[in-house]
Design an enzyme around this catalytic site. Structure first.
Site, PDB file in Angstrom:
ATOM      1  CD  GLU A 133      -2.841  -1.226   2.410  1.00  0.00           C
ATOM      2  OE1 GLU A 133      -2.722  -0.368   3.293  1.00  0.00           O
ATOM      3  OE2 GLU A 133      -3.692  -2.140   2.463  1.00  0.00           O
ATOM      4  CD  GLU A 173      -4.245  -8.216   1.829  1.00  0.00           C
ATOM      5  OE1 GLU A 173      -5.153  -7.577   2.388  1.00  0.00           O
ATOM      6  OE2 GLU A 173      -3.047  -7.880   1.886  1.00  0.00           O
TER       7      GLU A 173
HETATM    8  C1  XIL Z   1      -5.662  -6.931   8.689  1.00  0.00           C
HETATM    9  C2  XIL Z   1      -5.845  -8.149   9.574  1.00  0.00           C
HETATM   10  O1  XIL Z   1      -6.704  -9.065   8.931  1.00  0.00           O
HETATM   11  C3  XIL Z   1      -6.391  -7.749  10.923  1.00  0.00           C
HETATM   12  O2  XIL Z   1      -6.410  -8.878  11.789  1.00  0.00           O
HETATM   13  C4  XIL Z   1      -5.531  -6.654  11.530  1.00  0.00           C
HETATM   14  O3  XIL Z   1      -6.083  -6.244  12.735  1.00  0.00           O
HETATM   15  C5  XIL Z   1      -5.411  -5.498  10.568  1.00  0.00           C
HETATM   16  O4  XIL Z   1      -4.890  -5.950   9.339  1.00  0.00           O
HETATM   17  N1  XIL Z   1      -4.874  -5.089   4.000  1.00  0.00           N
HETATM   18  C6  XIL Z   1      -3.747  -5.744   4.401  1.00  0.00           C
HETATM   19  C7  XIL Z   1      -3.800  -6.647   5.570  1.00  0.00           C
HETATM   20  O5  XIL Z   1      -2.709  -5.671   3.711  1.00  0.00           O
HETATM   21  O6  XIL Z   1      -2.584  -6.691   6.283  1.00  0.00           O
HETATM   22  C8  XIL Z   1      -4.914  -6.293   6.505  1.00  0.00           C
HETATM   23  O7  XIL Z   1      -4.997  -7.297   7.515  1.00  0.00           O
HETATM   24  C9  XIL Z   1      -6.224  -6.161   5.750  1.00  0.00           C
HETATM   25  C10 XIL Z   1      -6.113  -5.067   4.709  1.00  0.00           C
END
Ligand code: XIL
Length: 387
Positions: free
Chosen positions: A182, A297
């Protein structure tokens, strides 16, 4: 026996719900936009989400030359044996949700705590799964001490030490690393880079510094730039896609060791659909730089979805539309969902429904049973052009 009954009844549900949903989803699409979903609709009709075999997602993906897997956390994998078994059955790759983020790995500036991530790496190995690292450089999930400790003078040393130590620790055993997560601004900002401590302390070159450091520490792992909000059809997202593309072009032209783009793919269940043409041409351009593309994701979020009764089919429809679209691009060879079961999903806290009903963004339900989203993913894999 019990299993068989369950699958048959879930197929019944798939077909039945498919009718209602087909029209709901179609209406939504007609009002809002593109022809893509309607085409798909016609193609598959009401049998849209029917799958005929029990073959796992892992095997279905593999038979098309794809890798499927999911993110998971240490706690449930360790404590819930049934979950661990289902995970190993469905997934060919495991990504620790948080265990490789600074917040967990770095209790103090001088310490690395690999206990949880090491356990997960062993779990992956034991079950013949690949292991994937998320993430070395991000502006979130930084430990408390970061603010008091890191400054312009020591940032380069702290960042490169972190990357070298962590990447070396798993060298030879890591499928891929999200080296930078990001880094592109959602909007605004002149050069398109997100304002982060890394940018402030090190300037725009922190990105290539991170990739070069990671490559030196593990020449085998695939190195990935990962980002969100790249999927939709609106001016903001389009601007973001072109910025990401520019970043990738710049990195490639400077011979920075980068091997793939990760598209997070947290998709809204009430999203206005995708623009197949624009998304395909973005994927093509990324591929033409010699990069692979990972869906890193994926989940389908209900925070703006009012519909309750038919949501499983709506969510499945989004999975199928999105995956069938992106899997048309041969450079896309890996699909990862951000969790496997609705029992353990970040969306419960980060993207709850407005009516407070528990969210259902993932392939398995809270009882670890396959649901329509699973069927939709299975179908998308079955229908994907083989790699
Ligand atoms: C999220 C996790 O799923 C949560 O448990 C944590 O509290 C916050 O982060 N984008 C990403 C991930 O790259 O690292 C994030 O994961 C979700 C959004």
């Amino acid at each position: 026996m019990k299993r068989r009954t369950l699958i048959v009844s879930s197929l019944g549900a798939a077909t039945g719900a498919g009718i209602a949903i087909a029209s709901h989803y179609q209406n939504q699409q007609q009002q809002q936009q593109p022809p893509f979903s309607q085409e798909r609709q016609k193609e598959h009709g009401i049998a849209r989400f029917a799958v005929t075999e029990k073959t796992s997602l892992r095997e279905r993906a593999a038979s098309q030359g794809l890798i499927y897997g999911a993110a998971a956390s240490y706690q449930p994998l360790r404590a819930n044996l049934e979950f661990a078994q289902r995970f190993a059955q469905e997934c060919a790759i495991l990504v620790p949700t948080n265990e490789l983020k600074w917040q967990i790995l770095r209790p103090t500036p001088d310490q690395f705590d690999f206990r949880r991530s090491d356990w997960m790496a062993r779990f992956a190995q034991k079950h013949n799964m690949l292991f994937r690292g998320h993430t070395l450089v991000w502006y979130q999930a930084l430990p408390q001490w970061f603010k008091e400790t890191v400054n312009r003078k020591n940032a380069e040393r702290i960042l490169t030490d972190h990357i070298t130590t962590v990447v070396k620790h798993y060298a030879g055993n890591m499928h891929s690393w999200d080296v930078v997560n990001e880094a592109i601004a959602p909007n605004g900002s002149k050069d398109g880079l997100r304002q982060t401590p890394w940018l402030r302390f090190l300037g725009a070159d922190y990105i290539e510094m991170a990739f070069r450091t990671a490559a030196a520490a593990d020449p085998q792992a695939l190195l990935v730039y990962n980002d969100n909000n790249l999927e939709y059809d609106n001016p903001k997202t389009e601007a973001k896609r072109s910025r990401v593309l520019k970043l990738l072009e710049r990195l490639k032209s400077k011979r920075v060791p980068i091997h793939a783009l990760g598209i997070q793919s947290h998709i809204g269940a009430s999203s206005q659909g995708f623009n197949a043409k624009k998304l395909r041409s973005f994927l093509k351009e990324v591929a033409s730089l010699g990069l692979k593309i990972f869906i890193t994701e994926m989940d389908v979020l209900e925070k703006n979805l009012l519909e309750l009764e038919n949501r499983d089919a709506i969510i499945a429809g989004v999975y199928q539309d999105y995956l069938s679209l992106v899997l048309d691009e041969p450079a896309v060879n890996t699909v990862i969902t951000w969790g496997l079961s609705d029992r353990y999903t970040w969306a419960a806290n980060f993207a709850p429904r407005q009516d407070g009903a528990p969210v259902r963004p993932l392939p398995l339900d809270t009882q670890l049973e396959r649901k329509l989203a699973w069927n939709a993913i299975a179908l998308a894999f079955d229908q994907a052009p083989p790699r």
